[in-house]
Enzyme design. Structure first.
Site, mmCIF file in Angstrom:
data_model
loop_
_atom_site.group_PDB
_atom_site.id
_atom_site.type_symbol
_atom_site.label_atom_id
_atom_site.label_comp_id
_atom_site.label_asym_id
_atom_site.label_seq_id
_atom_site.Cartn_x
_atom_site.Cartn_y
_atom_site.Cartn_z
ATOM 1 N N CYS B 87 0.836 -1.203 0.000
ATOM 2 C CA CYS B 87 0.000 0.000 0.000
ATOM 3 C C CYS B 87 0.875 1.259 0.000
ATOM 4 O O CYS B 87 1.537 1.535 -0.992
ATOM 5 C CB CYS B 87 -0.966 -0.048 1.185
ATOM 6 S SG CYS B 87 -2.359 1.086 1.033
ATOM 7 N N HIS B 195 -3.473 -5.649 1.181
ATOM 8 C CA HIS B 195 -2.808 -5.839 2.480
ATOM 9 C C HIS B 195 -2.800 -7.310 2.901
ATOM 10 O O HIS B 195 -3.696 -7.733 3.633
ATOM 11 C CB HIS B 195 -3.557 -5.049 3.560
ATOM 12 C CG HIS B 195 -3.348 -3.579 3.496
ATOM 13 N ND1 HIS B 195 -2.334 -2.942 4.162
ATOM 14 C CD2 HIS B 195 -4.040 -2.605 2.848
ATOM 15 C CE1 HIS B 195 -2.401 -1.632 3.940
ATOM 16 N NE2 HIS B 195 -3.421 -1.406 3.144
ATOM 17 N N GLU B 197 -1.039 -8.678 5.130
ATOM 18 C CA GLU B 197 -0.874 -8.795 6.585
ATOM 19 C C GLU B 197 -2.202 -8.675 7.324
ATOM 20 O O GLU B 197 -2.298 -8.997 8.499
ATOM 21 C CB GLU B 197 0.130 -7.741 7.081
ATOM 22 C CG GLU B 197 -0.396 -6.339 7.293
ATOM 23 C CD GLU B 197 -0.619 -5.542 6.010
ATOM 24 O OE1 GLU B 197 -0.558 -6.127 4.911
ATOM 25 O OE2 GLU B 197 -0.881 -4.321 6.109
#
Lengths: 89, 236
Positions: B87, B195, B197
């Protein structure tokens, strides 16, 4: 050395979609502003630069634009220069 | 050996702990690297996390690029060390010229916060190594400036050299070629808008991000980066 005031106008390069400009343009009609077109959104910077002459000042600001103030992949810069007003020196 | 992953913290980063948490959950060892430090020495891979580094002033990533740690990140990348920008981290990598192109405002001027489907387009990167192209993953996106753009020549290169790493199945932001993630020619530097994560636990709605991060961890375990990689001297 002369102190110049530079105005740097950053706009998206031709061909790069400008959704902000397009949205503003669309809103104009609703406000009754007709016969207005080609709205482009951008940003502007004013700064002072000291240089021996206008050419050198322009070169330094152009370098600054290339390396920092614009992302050359998507943005262009237009630079205007004039001697800084005495009160600002 | 356990992979040591450095997660860079810029002023304004806000996904660094998500990245640390995800790496540790997957068996890696994570540590925060402060943006003002000049060394990334000792880590096996670097993650540039999401957020709003330096307030996104000027342009996302434009000022973060000049953070002292970036000289170390560039040296680490040049030596073949795995670097992944997620990002805002992707935006930083393009501004730092570690990846080509730029990320502009989403088509439609909308901040997008939703889980999207992405497809692995190449397994020739540190984030997709060992994952079959065509594999579909559900991973969240959370961005305003995620609309990837580049000139036609760059796009042809990216496609021709298999450097489009991830594509959106249903393009949410107007990215050219449905690009969600790309890599450098060597495949060790990857930038992506989604994302991973944030998708490592069923509680988060998807575990598919773990597939990508596990690939990164295995590469990081295997890669031998010179011990002094990412170390810069005052003169460099």
């Amino acid at each position: 050395m002369t102190r110049f005031e530079a105005l740097v106008e950053v706009t998206l390069r031709p061909g790069i979609a400008d959704p902000q400009g397009a949205t503003i343009e669309k809103a104009l009609a609703a406000l009754g502003f007709d016969r207005i077109s080609n709205v482009r959104a951008g940003k502007a910077f004013r700064l002072h630069v000291e240089a021996a002459n206008e050419d050198e000042a322009r070169k330094r600001v152009a370098d600054l634009c290339q390396r920092f103030l614009t992302n050359p992949v998507i943005e262009d810069a237009a630079i205007s220069l004039e001697p800084a007003a005495p009160a600002d020196r | 050996m356990t992979a040591r992953i450095g997660v860079v913290l810029f002023p304004g980063s806000n996904c660094e702990h998500d990245a640390v948490e995800a790496v540790e959950k997957l068996g890696g060892q994570a540590e925060i690297l402060w943006h003002g430090d000049r060394s990334a020495s000792g880590v096996d891979a670097i993650i540039l996390p999401g957020g709003f580094a330096h307030g996104d002033y000027l342009r996302p990533g434009a000022i973060a690029r000049f953070s002292p740690i970036m000289t170390a990140v560039e040296a680490f990348a040049r030596d073949g060390g795995p670097v992944v920008g997620i990002c805002n981290g992707f935006q930083v990598l393009t501004e730092a010229h570690l990846l080509p192109g730029a990320l502009q405002k989403n088509r439609g001027l909308t901040f997008l916060c939703q889980t999207v489907e992405i497809e692995v387009a190449s397994d020739q990167s540190v984030l997709t190594s060992g994952i079959s192209p065509g594999t579909r993953l559900r991973v969240p996106i959370n961005h305003f400036e995620g609309n990837y753009t580049c000139d036609q020549r760059t796009l042809d290169e990216l496609v021709g050299e298999g450097r489009v790493v991830l594509r959106y199945v249903d393009n949410p932001n107007g990215s050219v070629g449905d690009i969600a993630g790309i890599s450098n020619p060597a495949g060790n530097v990857v930038g992506l808008m989604p994302h991973p994560e944030r998708a490592v636990d069923p509680l988060l709605g998807s575990e598919d991000g773990a597939v990508l991060l596990r690939a990164l961890l295995s590469v990081a375990e295997a890669v031998v980066v010179p011990a002094d990689a990412g170390t810069t001297t005052a003169n460099s």
